[in-house]
Design a protein around this motif. Sequence first.
Motif, mmCIF file in Angstrom:
data_model
loop_
_atom_site.group_PDB
_atom_site.id
_atom_site.type_symbol
_atom_site.label_atom_id
_atom_site.label_comp_id
_atom_site.label_asym_id
_atom_site.label_seq_id
_atom_site.Cartn_x
_atom_site.Cartn_y
_atom_site.Cartn_z
ATOM 1 N N ALA A 159 34.390 19.376 76.534
ATOM 2 C CA ALA A 159 33.422 19.657 75.469
ATOM 3 C C ALA A 159 33.991 20.665 74.477
ATOM 4 C CB ALA A 159 32.124 20.193 76.072
ATOM 5 N N ALA A 160 33.598 20.516 73.232
ATOM 6 C CA ALA A 160 34.002 21.464 72.192
ATOM 7 C C ALA A 160 33.040 22.640 72.166
ATOM 8 C CB ALA A 160 34.020 20.785 70.832
ATOM 9 N N VAL A 161 31.792 22.349 72.479
ATOM 10 C CA VAL A 161 30.762 23.389 72.565
ATOM 11 C C VAL A 161 29.571 22.803 73.316
ATOM 12 C CG1 VAL A 161 29.721 22.814 70.304
ATOM 13 C CG2 VAL A 161 29.443 25.117 71.246
ATOM 14 N N GLY A 162 29.019 23.587 74.228
ATOM 15 C CA GLY A 162 27.855 23.121 74.975
ATOM 16 C C GLY A 162 28.143 21.785 75.632
ATOM 17 N N LEU A 163 27.326 20.802 75.315
ATOM 18 C CA LEU A 163 27.511 19.465 75.881
ATOM 19 C C LEU A 163 27.922 18.479 74.794
ATOM 20 C CD1 LEU A 163 24.543 19.510 78.416
ATOM 21 C CD2 LEU A 163 26.971 19.804 78.903
ATOM 22 N N LEU A 164 28.600 18.999 73.763
ATOM 23 C CA LEU A 164 29.086 18.154 72.667
ATOM 24 C C LEU A 164 30.608 18.075 72.682
ATOM 25 C CD1 LEU A 164 26.820 19.501 69.763
ATOM 26 C CD2 LEU A 164 26.526 17.360 71.046
ATOM 27 N N TYR A 165 31.081 16.882 72.410
ATOM 28 C CA TYR A 165 32.516 16.615 72.345
ATOM 29 C C TYR A 165 32.902 16.417 70.891
ATOM 30 C CZ TYR A 165 36.402 13.244 72.124
ATOM 31 O OH TYR A 165 37.541 12.583 71.784
ATOM 32 N N THR A 166 34.098 16.861 70.500
ATOM 33 C CA THR A 166 34.613 16.452 69.193
ATOM 34 C C THR A 166 36.136 16.312 69.265
ATOM 35 O OG1 THR A 166 34.306 16.719 66.807
ATOM 36 C CG2 THR A 166 34.913 18.696 68.019
ATOM 37 N N GLY A 167 36.685 15.506 68.380
ATOM 38 C CA GLY A 167 38.124 15.278 68.386
ATOM 39 C C GLY A 167 38.572 14.670 67.075
ATOM 40 N N LEU A 168 39.879 14.754 66.817
ATOM 41 C CA LEU A 168 40.443 14.177 65.595
ATOM 42 C C LEU A 168 41.177 12.902 65.960
ATOM 43 C CD1 LEU A 168 41.791 17.455 63.943
ATOM 44 C CD2 LEU A 168 39.753 16.163 63.283
ATOM 45 N N GLN A 169 40.724 11.796 65.384
ATOM 46 C CA GLN A 169 41.280 10.479 65.695
ATOM 47 C C GLN A 169 42.168 10.028 64.542
ATOM 48 O OE1 GLN A 169 39.971 6.017 67.145
ATOM 49 N NE2 GLN A 169 38.415 7.600 67.091
ATOM 50 N N ILE A 170 43.352 9.528 64.873
ATOM 51 C CA ILE A 170 44.254 9.042 63.826
ATOM 52 C C ILE A 170 44.488 7.540 63.997
ATOM 53 C CG2 ILE A 170 46.357 9.745 65.100
ATOM 54 C CD1 ILE A 170 47.540 10.348 62.209
ATOM 55 N N MET A 171 44.433 6.840 62.868
ATOM 56 C CA MET A 171 44.686 5.396 62.857
ATOM 57 C C MET A 171 45.729 5.110 61.782
ATOM 58 S SD MET A 171 40.804 3.994 63.294
ATOM 59 C CE MET A 171 40.030 5.118 62.168
ATOM 60 N N GLY A 172 46.817 4.483 62.190
ATOM 61 C CA GLY A 172 47.894 4.178 61.252
ATOM 62 C C GLY A 172 47.504 3.025 60.340
ATOM 63 N N PRO A 173 48.260 2.857 59.238
ATOM 64 C CA PRO A 173 47.989 1.751 58.308
ATOM 65 C C PRO A 173 47.968 0.419 59.056
ATOM 66 C CG PRO A 173 49.667 3.217 57.412
ATOM 67 C CD PRO A 173 49.398 3.682 58.808
ATOM 68 N N GLY A 174 46.942 -0.370 58.809
ATOM 69 C CA GLY A 174 46.850 -1.698 59.407
ATOM 70 C C GLY A 174 46.410 -1.737 60.864
ATOM 71 N N GLU A 175 46.165 -0.590 61.461
ATOM 72 C CA GLU A 175 45.776 -0.585 62.875
ATOM 73 C C GLU A 175 44.313 -0.948 63.067
ATOM 74 O OE1 GLU A 175 48.343 2.328 65.733
ATOM 75 O OE2 GLU A 175 46.688 3.218 64.629
ATOM 76 N N ALA A 176 44.010 -1.546 64.226
ATOM 77 C CA ALA A 176 42.613 -1.821 64.599
ATOM 78 C C ALA A 176 42.439 -1.501 66.079
ATOM 79 C CB ALA A 176 42.279 -3.279 64.324
ATOM 80 N N MET A 177 41.393 -0.797 66.399
ATOM 81 C CA MET A 177 41.099 -0.437 67.794
ATOM 82 C C MET A 177 40.120 -1.462 68.363
ATOM 83 S SD MET A 177 42.615 2.627 67.762
ATOM 84 C CE MET A 177 43.453 3.277 66.320
ATOM 85 N N THR A 178 40.227 -1.735 69.640
ATOM 86 C CA THR A 178 39.354 -2.758 70.235
ATOM 87 C C THR A 178 37.901 -2.272 70.335
ATOM 88 O OG1 THR A 178 40.012 -1.927 72.379
ATOM 89 C CG2 THR A 178 41.156 -3.897 71.584
ATOM 90 N N ALA A 179 37.011 -3.254 70.516
ATOM 91 C CA ALA A 179 35.575 -2.936 70.553
ATOM 92 C C ALA A 179 35.126 -2.561 71.965
ATOM 93 C CB ALA A 179 34.773 -4.132 70.057
#
Length: 387
Positions: free
Chosen positions: A112-132
């Motif tokens: 967790a970043a604070v309390g019960l909340l999560y946060t993060g920095l996500q990077i996606m390269g040109p043309g990339e697609a993440m699965t569903a």
Amino acid sequence: MTSPERTPGHDGHDDQDRYDSHDDDRIGRARVTDSPELLAYYEELAKYQAGALWTVANEIEPWYPQPRSVPVLWRYADLRPLVHKALPLVKADDAGRRVVMLVNPGRRELSAAVGLLYTGLQIMGPGEAMTAHRHQASALRFVHEGTGAWTVVDGQKLKVGPRDFAITPNNTWHEHGNEADDAPVIWQDGLDIPLVNTLDANFYEVHPELYQRPGPVTDSSLLSYGGNLLPYGVEKWTRPYSPLFGWPWEPSYHALCRLARATEGSPFDGVVMEYTNPVTGGPVMPTMSAHLQLLRPGQATRAHRHTGSVAYTAAKGRGVSVIAGHRFEWQRGDVFVVPSWAWHEHANLDQGEDACLFSFNDFPVMHSLGLHREEAHPDGQQPTTTA
Ligand code: GTQ
């Protein structure tokens, strides 16, 4: 990352006294002194997976919230190169989501970043697609950089650009990617994963076809619900989250500037607005809400505290926030967190430009469970314990 070594009670002053052990010596508080007989008795209870309440009563019933989370600021300038480093190191398909998490030193076991909340920095390269996939945890995004980001939420494709806000409510299928051919996208994820896991209520599924087949209209939630009026004569939206999935930066900032012309704003937050579910006027999702606030040139707010945890992202300008007596200077892209019940106040350090903070929080949980509390600092502002 900057964080204080220790934050006594998150208050910077008098409250520590209220938590001193002598205060626990009074009638009405547990005050049993150990004896050989008692220690033997505790061991006997432990054999039967039992325990004596009075050994933990003062700890589990504190005078006021005792968050494990500490105030932390993560500088975008520090993290950005590290986030970029992950791009060639892990394939999107292998990582699932290529994310650098922001982890509170007091909350590592929960990610967790604070309390019960999560946060993060996500990077996606040109043309990339993440699965569903879909999960019982809810997610939101705030875009830091890159113009090619898209997400498909329950079959609706939504395009998002820098400083846009978007949601992926719990149990909606979602996937995302970057259709630009030059620059990566970095966006910030905010999820209630630690909350949902703490409640032992998380589920996770991979989409049977790995990718969704988006409907023919891009940005359809924005086209239908993003114009201040609601579609008429259609079946009313009854799901527990907003039918609007995206809030572009320009109209959101514009709304804030317009409100700034109409009102002074809050003494604690400046001119502040909540991203809302247009059907209910309430928060965008049942567990998390998000705000955008504006501090006028040179404005310094008064300090207050409340139950509920908040993760802030500097969206515009530069400023300083004092959290539990600790001073954190921020500029665009920096992320910082305010633990529950910590005193906090903000100031715009620029005399000529306004400054904006995006934030998300767990206030809907506090409100719906009847746990919300708030109070103003008696002196208006906090004494600062660190420079
Ligand atoms: O995009 O669904 O940062 O499931 C962490 C967990 C993002 C996501 C995260 C997730 C996601």
